[in-house]
Scaffold this active site. Structure first.
Site, PDB file in Angstrom:
ATOM      1  N   ASP A 188       0.826  -1.195   0.000  1.00 23.95           N
ATOM      2  CA  ASP A 188       0.000   0.000   0.000  1.00 23.95           C
ATOM      3  C   ASP A 188       0.866   1.253   0.000  1.00 23.95           C
ATOM      4  O   ASP A 188       2.092   1.186   0.101  1.00 23.95           O
ATOM      5  CB  ASP A 188      -0.937   0.004   1.217  1.00 23.95           C
ATOM      6  CG  ASP A 188      -0.260  -0.546   2.476  1.00 23.95           C
ATOM      7  OD1 ASP A 188       0.935  -0.270   2.688  1.00 23.95           O
ATOM      8  OD2 ASP A 188      -0.926  -1.256   3.247  1.00 23.95           O
ATOM      9  N   HIS A 236      -7.890  -5.000   9.775  1.00 22.19           N
ATOM     10  CA  HIS A 236      -7.546  -4.712   8.380  1.00 22.19           C
ATOM     11  C   HIS A 236      -6.203  -5.346   8.011  1.00 22.19           C
ATOM     12  O   HIS A 236      -5.326  -5.525   8.852  1.00 22.19           O
ATOM     13  CB  HIS A 236      -7.529  -3.199   8.109  1.00 22.19           C
ATOM     14  CG  HIS A 236      -6.394  -2.448   8.707  1.00 22.19           C
ATOM     15  ND1 HIS A 236      -6.509  -1.679   9.841  1.00 22.19           N
ATOM     16  CD2 HIS A 236      -5.095  -2.329   8.329  1.00 22.19           C
ATOM     17  CE1 HIS A 236      -5.355  -1.115  10.115  1.00 22.19           C
ATOM     18  NE2 HIS A 236      -4.468  -1.497   9.223  1.00 22.19           N
TER      19      HIS A 236
END
Length: 261
Positions: free
Chosen positions: A67, A138
């Site tokens: 990410d 997450h």
């Protein structure tokens, strides 16, 4: 899903590094999925030690990060491409350009996300993906409510994630970006082997849902229950809420040495 409860971060780093080393020994051009954050640091430190000792090389390997924050300048110290370079990539012998990340400064975000998916696919897919897990479950930046089939895309970070990450921004929540690009849960799930690391009491609730709860978009990491080869490496504190922890310990003690993780 294999759950391994170990004594501390050093043991976790050693076991995970064993898996990476075994992969590189049989496939020198392997593709690694690289996570940032605190959890994987012991893995990277152990891999660097083995590289410095001449035990393994990353010269032919590729790396893809999970990410990236949207909008952080290229020279910002908390830009994830900068972080992964500092904690790992620059400390071993990856070839120039062998480690890639999503482009958080792209003018066309959807096109950049599609290009990143294509780059992973063109490299042959990820052989071993290193993951951490957030306190809300997450993985990557796939926040609660994320589609279990999602691909690389822009996401809005929850306030809890921004609070958790404020320690990297001088404890200033407002300095943590609101948006990020992240590999989706569907993208992550295509890795051939996933090694997820969690330490500390703060991760115990998320680990409980990951391993023993129902599969739910409210706890995104639970999608990994459907994956054929996931290894979860924990310390005692992160494992404290697991109902079957004694069974997981017994299973790991009884494994044949040749099996690895």
């Amino acid at each position: 899903m294999e759950v391994v409860v170990l004594q501390d971060r050093t043991d976790i780093g050693r076991i995970a590094a064993d898996a990476v080393s075994a992969l590189l020994n049989r496939k020198p051009d392997a593709v690694l999925g690289l996570a940032t954050g605190s959890s994987p640091l012991s893995i990277y430190d152990e891999l660097v030690s083995r590289y410095e000792a001449g035990e393994l090389s990353f010269r032919q390997a590729r790396g893809f990060t999970l990410d990236e924050y949207v909008g952080l300048p290229a020279d910002h110290p908390e830009r994830y491409r900068t972080v992964i370079d500092a904690v790992f990539a620059s400390r071993v012998d990856f070839a120039d350009g062998a480690v890639q990340g999503p482009d958080g400064l792209a003018a066309d975000i959807p096109a950049a996300c599609a290009a990143y998916e294509n780059a992973i696919r063109a490299a042959g897919g990820v052989d071993l993906q290193i993951l951490g897990i957030g306190t809300d479950g997450h993985i990557g930046f796939n926040e609660p409510g994320s589609s279990l089939a999602s691909r690389t895309r822009i996401k809005t970070l929850t306030r809890q994630t921004r609070i958790d990450n404020a320690r990297f921004f001088d404890d200033d929540v407002d300095a943590v970006p609101t948006h990020c690009l992240t590999q989706g849960l569907g993208t992550i799930s295509e890795a051939r082997h996933i090694v997820l690391v969690a330490t500390g009491r703060g991760k115990a609730e998320a680990v409980h849902h990951l391993v023993e709860g129902p599969v739910s978009a409210m706890w995104p990491a639970t999608v990994l229950q459907h994956h054929p080869h996931v290894t979860v490496l924990l310390d005692d504190a992160a494992a404290r809420r697991l109902q079957l922890v004694d069974y997981y310990r017994e299973t790991y003690r009884s494994k044949p040495d040749w099996q690895g993780i």
